[in-house]
Write a protein that holds these residues in place. Structure first.
Motif, PDB file in Angstrom:
ATOM      1  N   LYS A   1       2.784 -25.379  59.886  1.00 28.24           N
ATOM      2  CA  LYS A   1       2.024 -23.642  59.833  1.00 28.24           C
ATOM      3  C   LYS A   1       2.262 -22.810  58.654  1.00 28.24           C
ATOM      4  O   LYS A   1       1.544 -22.205  57.832  1.00 28.24           O
ATOM      5  N   ARG A   2       3.354 -22.383  58.849  1.00 29.77           N
ATOM      6  CA  ARG A   2       3.949 -21.871  57.892  1.00 29.77           C
ATOM      7  C   ARG A   2       4.181 -21.435  56.346  1.00 29.77           C
ATOM      8  O   ARG A   2       4.262 -20.957  55.842  1.00 29.77           O
TER       9      ARG A   2
ATOM     10  N   VAL B   1       0.125 -25.197  68.248  1.00 35.00           N
ATOM     11  CA  VAL B   1       0.288 -23.724  67.055  1.00 35.00           C
ATOM     12  C   VAL B   1      -0.654 -24.732  66.412  1.00 35.00           C
ATOM     13  O   VAL B   1      -1.305 -23.192  65.754  1.00 35.00           O
ATOM     14  N   PHE B   2      -1.593 -25.705  66.175  1.00 35.49           N
ATOM     15  CA  PHE B   2      -2.734 -25.988  65.415  1.00 35.49           C
ATOM     16  C   PHE B   2      -3.635 -26.593  65.906  1.00 35.49           C
ATOM     17  O   PHE B   2      -3.740 -26.966  67.207  1.00 35.49           O
ATOM     18  N   LEU B   3      -5.388 -26.349  65.568  1.00 35.28           N
ATOM     19  CA  LEU B   3      -6.347 -26.421  66.344  1.00 35.28           C
ATOM     20  C   LEU B   3      -6.455 -28.773  65.567  1.00 35.28           C
ATOM     21  O   LEU B   3      -7.729 -28.408  67.096  1.00 35.28           O
ATOM     22  N   GLY B   4      -6.471 -28.866  65.110  1.00 36.94           N
ATOM     23  CA  GLY B   4      -7.162 -29.661  64.958  1.00 36.94           C
ATOM     24  C   GLY B   4      -5.899 -30.996  64.936  1.00 36.94           C
ATOM     25  O   GLY B   4      -4.754 -31.332  64.969  1.00 36.94           O
ATOM     26  N   SER B   5      -6.762 -32.563  65.745  1.00 37.71           N
ATOM     27  CA  SER B   5      -5.971 -33.102  66.387  1.00 37.71           C
ATOM     28  C   SER B   5      -6.746 -34.174  66.586  1.00 37.71           C
ATOM     29  O   SER B   5      -8.106 -34.234  67.438  1.00 37.71           O
ATOM     30  N   ASP B   6      -6.491 -35.651  66.450  1.00 43.03           N
ATOM     31  CA  ASP B   6      -6.746 -36.969  67.101  1.00 43.03           C
ATOM     32  C   ASP B   6      -6.324 -37.118  68.276  1.00 43.03           C
ATOM     33  O   ASP B   6      -6.984 -38.441  68.660  1.00 43.03           O
TER      34      ASP B   6
ATOM     35  N   GLU C   1       5.441 -28.908  51.601  1.00 42.48           N
ATOM     36  CA  GLU C   1       5.393 -27.961  49.864  1.00 42.48           C
ATOM     37  C   GLU C   1       5.271 -28.285  49.036  1.00 42.48           C
ATOM     38  O   GLU C   1       4.796 -28.174  48.532  1.00 42.48           O
ATOM     39  N   ASN C   2       5.559 -29.742  49.284  1.00 43.32           N
ATOM     40  CA  ASN C   2       5.297 -29.832  47.405  1.00 43.32           C
ATOM     41  C   ASN C   2       3.796 -29.853  47.260  1.00 43.32           C
ATOM     42  O   ASN C   2       3.634 -29.815  45.711  1.00 43.32           O
ATOM     43  N   ILE C   3       3.468 -30.745  47.593  1.00 46.26           N
ATOM     44  CA  ILE C   3       1.736 -30.357  47.481  1.00 46.26           C
ATOM     45  C   ILE C   3       1.206 -29.135  46.851  1.00 46.26           C
ATOM     46  O   ILE C   3       0.690 -28.950  46.194  1.00 46.26           O
ATOM     47  N   CYS C   4       1.692 -28.185  48.368  1.00 42.75           N
ATOM     48  CA  CYS C   4       0.972 -26.850  47.892  1.00 42.75           C
ATOM     49  C   CYS C   4       1.714 -26.110  46.018  1.00 42.75           C
ATOM     50  O   CYS C   4       0.993 -25.620  45.833  1.00 42.75           O
ATOM     51  N   GLN C   5       2.837 -26.875  46.273  1.00 40.04           N
ATOM     52  CA  GLN C   5       3.702 -25.979  44.680  1.00 40.04           C
ATOM     53  C   GLN C   5       2.804 -26.402  44.049  1.00 40.04           C
ATOM     54  O   GLN C   5       2.454 -25.874  42.952  1.00 40.04           O
TER      55      GLN C   5
ATOM     56  N   ASN D   1       1.130 -14.847  66.932  1.00 41.26           N
ATOM     57  CA  ASN D   1       1.959 -13.149  66.866  1.00 41.26           C
ATOM     58  C   ASN D   1       2.671 -13.370  65.578  1.00 41.26           C
ATOM     59  O   ASN D   1       3.838 -12.955  64.869  1.00 41.26           O
ATOM     60  N   ILE D   2       3.635 -14.590  65.335  1.00 40.90           N
ATOM     61  CA  ILE D   2       5.318 -14.625  65.368  1.00 40.90           C
ATOM     62  C   ILE D   2       5.322 -15.612  63.821  1.00 40.90           C
ATOM     63  O   ILE D   2       6.100 -15.938  63.285  1.00 40.90           O
ATOM     64  N   LEU D   3       4.033 -16.464  63.804  1.00 37.71           N
ATOM     65  CA  LEU D   3       4.034 -16.473  62.882  1.00 37.71           C
ATOM     66  C   LEU D   3       3.871 -15.946  60.613  1.00 37.71           C
ATOM     67  O   LEU D   3       4.173 -16.569  60.357  1.00 37.71           O
TER      68      LEU D   3
END
Length: 484
Positions: free
Chosen positions: A160-161, A206-211, A364-368, A482-484
């Motif tokens: 998520k970070r 942490v996340f809202l999406g899940s199967d 990380e690489n995909i976002c970059q 809050n810590i994200l």
């Protein structure tokens, strides 16, 4: 299964091995090292304590205390006599059954907080002198159940970070998207239902999406989750696409679009030829897709995720589909808009998801690489699978529960381990511990007095068969954000 079997075999004799006059055993649960954790996981998320203690309480109620004493204790005597090759005396188990509850006090740091390595997150101590042996009798089951939700929550937070970092750079207007950008696809690759639930709840903290559907029941039962817990979308699999035949794959796409005229629909698109889907079928179906009241999400499922999503060439406008990649090809067909930060955002009727072989490094690489080509990172959702969540062990964060204090004949002894042959990882705290919070960081103080041990951030959550304090899923998610 008899609740008395929820331990390592060697624990069954430890009640006889402590010094005569032992009255208390005090232990703590700590992450000792991030040596084997993914790069970027410098701390651990405190999560799972309430779930594990509630599960343990329920299990002993059902499979020990509520059963006839002679039945359950005679069974363990027979089994352990066979196991150890000598007659086994279960009188200490009979005494526990007479008591009627687990005589332990459990303290925990708040769930949803991030904790540095080597800071205790949970302590346990027996509350009755006669049952000094119970503390570390329970070590095995606690360890087997607690490491995974903490590990998965910690790695989910790293994902998520990554998503937040790139969304801040490329799509400030759509930061809420990151709650769904990491989607749990791991259930089928986990080590059974318990593993899928433990890890899945860690992800869902942490996340809202899940199967991983069992997470819904788990969060409602153990964390009083109200209303929405996790979400997903209508989606196909390869069997659906294969059943539609290779000769009429475009017909399968059209049928699916007509079946779901509204909402988000995810379609696996590489059953045969992803690039044909991208360059031939989707342009033909463009008008039907753009007229839907919803989004069609293209899901490639094989190959190198970074190359498939971003293309093999870092420059936009190359010739081959492979050089362009899925996101650029969707942009060419469906367009979109350029946001205030200057990055391309696909038209809301179309999107992409990749859910195979994703790692934090690949995320990380995909976002970059999307950034390098001028695309917002929010153009893609990544499915996080069992390679991330099951290809981990208790050693990923060096979790261990170790005794650091005992009382023998009324005298407290501060104990610890520090093997000379070890590299320092296994060195434990010493004596009673207290954790305090200063400047948003948790700090350990060991060798503290009994009065000092009562203070600090570790709070009693369970004592003598009753929960003293509880936390909800909503509170945990708020702390994590809050810590994200």
């Amino acid at each position: 299964m008899n609740g008395l079997l929820l331990t390592d075999g060697y624990k069954t004799g430890h009640h006889l091995q402590y010094p005569n006059g032992t009255e208390e055993v005090y232990s703590n649960w700590t992450s000792r090292s991030n040596k084997y954790a993914p790069d970027g996981c410098e701390k651990v998320v405190s999560f799972g304590q309430q779930y594990v203690i509630q599960w343990l309480h329920d299990y002993f109620e059902t499979h020990f205390f509520s059963l006839p004493k002679e039945k359950v204790c005679h069974e363990i005597e027979e089994e352990l006599s066979l196991y150890l090759g000598t007659a086994y005396d279960a009188s200490h188990y009979r005494a526990l059954h007479d008591l009627g509850y687990l005589p332990i006090r459990v303290k925990s740091l708040p769930e949803g907080e991030e904790v540095a390595i080597r800071i205790p997150m949970l302590t346990m101590v027996n509350t009755h002198k006669e049952f000094y042996w119970v503390t570390n009798f329970l070590e095995t089951i606690l360890s087997s159940m607690l490491w995974q939700p903490m590990t998965s929550a910690s790695i989910a937070l790293l994902y998520k970070r990554i998503f937040k970092k790139w969304a801040l750079k490329t799509d400030l207007e759509n930061l809420s998207f990151i709650d769904f950008q990491g989607h749990d696809f791991s259930m089928r690759g986990m080590g059974g239902l318990q593993s899928a639930l433990s890890s899945g709840m860690g992800h869902a903290a942490v996340f809202l999406g899940s199967d991983t559907l069992p997470v819904i029941s788990g969060m409602r039962k153990y964390y009083n989750a109200q209303g929405f817990v996790i979400g997903s979308v209508n989606a196909t699999e390869h069997s659906v696409m294969c059943a539609g035949t290779k000769d009429d794959e475009i017909g399968t796409f059209r049928n699916l679009i007509n079946t779901y005229p509204t909402g988000i629909l995810s379609v696996v698109s590489d059953t045969w030829d992803l690039w044909k889907v991208m360059t031939s079928y989707l342009p033909i179906l463009k008008e039907e897709i753009m007229s839907r009241d919803g989004k069609l999400v293209i899901r490639p499922d094989s190959g190198d995720p970074t190359d498939i999503i971003c293309g093999t060439n870092s420059k936009i406008g190359r010739s081959s589909p492979q050089e362009k990649g899925v996101v650029e090809l969707l942009w060419e067909t469906f367009g979109g808009n350029t946001n205030n930060q200057g990055f391309k955002v696909l038209d809301p009727h179309i999107g992409a998801i990749y859910g195979d072989s994703i790692t934090t490094e690949r995320a990380e690489n995909i976002c970059q690489r999307l950034y390098d080509k001028g695309f917002a990172s929010t153009n893609v959702v990544l499915g996080i699978g069992s390679f991330t969540y099951q290809f981990k062990t208790r050693d990923t964060f060096g979790f261990a529960m170790k005794a650091t204090s005992v009382v023998v004949n009324g005298e407290r002894r501060e104990i610890f381990k520090d093997p000379i042959t070890d590299d320092g990882v296994k060195k434990s705290a010493k004596g009673l511990v207290k954790v305090i919070k200063e400047n948003k960081e948790y700090i350990l103080a060991d060798e503290v007095s009994e009065e000092e041990e009562k203070e600090g951030a570790l709070k009693i959550i369970y004592e003598d068969g009753r929960f003293r304090e509880s936390v909800t899923l909503q509170q945990i998610r708020e702390r994590i954000n809050n810590i994200l």
